[in-house]
Design a protein around this motif. Structure first.
Motif, short mmCIF file in Angstrom:
data_model
loop_
_atom_site.label_atom_id
_atom_site.label_comp_id
_atom_site.label_asym_id
_atom_site.label_seq_id
_atom_site.Cartn_x
_atom_site.Cartn_y
_atom_site.Cartn_z
N LYS A 99 57.03 80.18 -6.09
CA LYS A 99 57.63 81.40 -5.53
C LYS A 99 57.51 81.34 -4.02
O LYS A 99 56.67 80.60 -3.51
N PRO A 100 58.29 82.16 -3.30
CA PRO A 100 58.13 82.16 -1.83
C PRO A 100 56.71 82.55 -1.43
O PRO A 100 56.25 82.20 -0.35
N THR A 101 55.99 83.26 -2.33
CA THR A 101 54.63 83.71 -2.00
C THR A 101 53.55 82.75 -2.50
O THR A 101 52.36 83.04 -2.34
N THR A 102 53.93 81.62 -3.10
CA THR A 102 52.92 80.68 -3.61
C THR A 102 52.19 80.04 -2.43
O THR A 102 52.82 79.51 -1.51
N ARG A 103 50.86 80.12 -2.46
CA ARG A 103 50.07 79.60 -1.34
C ARG A 103 49.15 78.46 -1.73
O ARG A 103 48.64 77.76 -0.86
N ALA A 104 48.86 78.34 -3.03
CA ALA A 104 47.84 77.34 -3.40
C ALA A 104 48.07 76.84 -4.82
O ALA A 104 48.77 77.48 -5.62
N ILE A 105 47.47 75.68 -5.10
CA ILE A 105 47.53 75.10 -6.44
C ILE A 105 46.10 74.74 -6.85
O ILE A 105 45.34 74.20 -6.04
N TYR A 106 45.74 75.06 -8.11
CA TYR A 106 44.34 74.98 -8.55
C TYR A 106 44.26 74.18 -9.85
O TYR A 106 44.96 74.50 -10.82
N VAL A 107 43.41 73.16 -9.86
CA VAL A 107 43.22 72.34 -11.06
C VAL A 107 41.73 72.02 -11.26
O VAL A 107 40.91 72.31 -10.40
N GLU A 108 41.41 71.43 -12.42
CA GLU A 108 40.06 70.91 -12.66
C GLU A 108 40.16 69.39 -12.78
O GLU A 108 41.13 68.88 -13.35
N SER A 109 39.14 68.68 -12.28
CA SER A 109 39.21 67.20 -12.31
C SER A 109 39.25 66.72 -13.75
O SER A 109 40.04 65.85 -14.12
N ILE A 110 38.34 67.25 -14.59
CA ILE A 110 38.41 67.05 -16.03
C ILE A 110 38.27 68.44 -16.61
O ILE A 110 37.33 69.16 -16.26
N SER A 111 39.19 68.84 -17.45
CA SER A 111 39.19 70.25 -17.83
C SER A 111 38.17 70.56 -18.91
O SER A 111 37.82 69.71 -19.74
N ASN A 112 37.71 71.79 -18.87
CA ASN A 112 36.68 72.31 -19.78
C ASN A 112 37.39 73.17 -20.83
O ASN A 112 38.06 74.12 -20.45
N PRO A 113 37.30 72.92 -22.10
CA PRO A 113 36.47 71.98 -22.83
C PRO A 113 37.26 70.82 -23.45
O PRO A 113 36.71 70.06 -24.23
N LEU A 114 38.55 70.68 -23.08
CA LEU A 114 39.38 69.69 -23.79
C LEU A 114 39.47 68.34 -23.08
O LEU A 114 40.10 67.41 -23.58
N LEU A 115 38.84 68.25 -21.91
CA LEU A 115 38.75 66.97 -21.21
C LEU A 115 40.13 66.40 -20.84
O LEU A 115 40.37 65.20 -20.89
N HIS A 116 41.04 67.32 -20.48
CA HIS A 116 42.34 66.87 -19.96
C HIS A 116 42.13 66.36 -18.53
O HIS A 116 41.28 66.89 -17.81
N VAL A 117 42.94 65.40 -18.14
CA VAL A 117 42.94 64.97 -16.74
C VAL A 117 44.37 65.15 -16.24
O VAL A 117 45.28 64.43 -16.65
#
Ligand code: PLP
Length: 385
Positions: free
Chosen positions: A139-157
């Motif tokens: 969106k025009p107001t999007t300022r940031a993107i947030y992720v996990e290095s390995i996700s909790n609890p499914l261990l997605h990368v």
């Protein structure tokens, strides 16, 4: 001659330590004093006071954490959630929008879904594996993107290289929760992330005895987080800072044992006929194994799995093990088992959990420092039972 520390093992011991040592003390003592004599400080943030996070215990940790991730700056916080909430409430202002990976630690997930609106903030979840779909959520107001290095609890990368490229292309701040990997396995600044966040409660401290957190990354962002943290008050107590400092010195040896042990346990579980699915990025058939191998120096001590008998079998398995402790949290010396649906992810609705794949029978393991063979024997016995 000035001391230089190149390898992370050496930085864990020596980087950031006061020079000269205070009264010759080999270990930095605890500065258990709320305030310090006024010494002509010009700015409020420089007044020495525990809530302003600037005692010698804090400052040594800030220098050490920045050195570990080869980042410009760092700040410790009272908990992982203090790091996450303070960082997001610094980067975002009322009216702003965040893109966040849909697989998140439960506390972060509910911070977005339950608290964000009260601050005038909005978010959209993205599939970390599908960068082509992210632009549609922008969106025009999007300022940031947030992720996990390995996700909790499914261990997605997630596709972490694509996250950095997308952030740069769209002028977003990139934030990553690096708790599961720790600086031993992944150093976000080296891959271009703006901010790395940690629950220091986990691997960084590594002894299951404190709650702490950290924000590590670009100096201009850390400079903005410092006054917000001072106002929100999520400061680390000096005694907890001392314990975090002590715990961190053994991070490399602990993490390497946990990386190796978790891989062996994941391989054992994968071969076992009672096991339906194992989530561990170190396994060759993990969907993001090649990506994880390129980015990480190890795959962490965390894994999760499901049994063919579902939730009932999971409860029976947990009840039949003798070595692990059934408890939330992770990264300590004791192997811990949890059913995330009833602990870390119980704040989500059952529909949200089902949609994300956090089933009622999903067992999460934080592999500790026990002998791997004994853990495997114990798991094997419990699976037969
Ligand atoms: N991030 C992750 C990946 C976590 O697992 C946790 C806690 O379990 C947190 C953040 C929150 O950390 P804390 O409990 O130290 O606030």
């Amino acid at each position: 001659m000035a001391k230089t520390f190149t390898r992370i093992e050496t930085k864990l011991i020596h980087a950031g330590e006061p020079e000269p040592r205070i009264q010759g003390a080999v270990v930095l003592p605890i500065f258990q004093t709320a305030q310090y004599e006024y010494a002509g400080e010009g700015r409020y943030e420089d007044v020495r006071y525990i809530r302003l996070n600037n005692t010698p215990n804090h400052l040594a940790l800030h220098r050490k954490l920045a050195a570990l991730e080869n980042a410009e700056a760092a700040i410790v916080t009272a908990s992982g959630m203090a790091a996450i909430s303070t960082a997001l409430l610094t980067i975002l202002r009322a009216g702003d929008h965040l893109l966040a990976q849909e697989h998140l630690y439960g506390g972060t997930h509910t911070f977005l879904t339950k608290d964000f609106a009260a601050f005038g903030l909005s978010y959209d979840f993205i599939d970390g594996d599908d960068p082509a779909s992210w632009e549609r959520k922008l969106k025009p107001t999007t300022r940031a993107i947030y992720v996990e290095s390995i996700s909790n609890p499914l261990l997605h990368v997630a596709d972490l290289k694509a996250v950095v490229a997308f952030a740069r292309a769209h002028d977003l701040v990139s934030l990553i929760d690096n708790t599961f990997t720790s600086p031993i396995n992944f150093r976000p600044a080296e891959w271009g992330f703006d901010l790395s966040l940690h629950s220091g409660t986990k691997y960084l401290n590594g002894h299951s005895d404190i709650v702490a957190g950290a924000c590590i990354g670009r100096a201009d962002l850390i400079e903005r987080i410092i006054p917000r943290l001072g106002h929100l008050g999520g400061t680390l107590d000096p005694h907890a800072a001392f314990l975090l400092h002590r715990g961190m010195k053994t991070l490399a040896v602990r993490m390497r044992h946990q990386n190796e042990s978790a891989l062996k346990i994941a391989e054992f579980l994968e071969r076992h006929p009672a096991v339906a699915r194992v989530n561990y990025p170190g396994l060759e058939n993990h969907p993001a194994h090649r990506r994880a191998k390129e980015l990480f120096n190890g795959f962490s001590g965390m894994l999760s799995f499901e049994l063919k008998g579902g939730a009932d079998a999971a409860r029976r398995f947990i009840g039949a093990t003798t070595l692990p402790i059934v408890a939330p949290s992770l990264g300590g010396p004791e192997t811990l088992l949890t059913l995330p649906a009833t602990t870390s992810h119980s704040g989500m609705t059952p529909e949200e959990r089902r949609r994300l794949g956090v089933t009622d029978g999903l067992i999460r393991v934080s592999v500790g420092l026990e002998a791997t063979e004994e853990l495997i024997e114990d798991f094997n016995r419990a699976l037969k039972a």
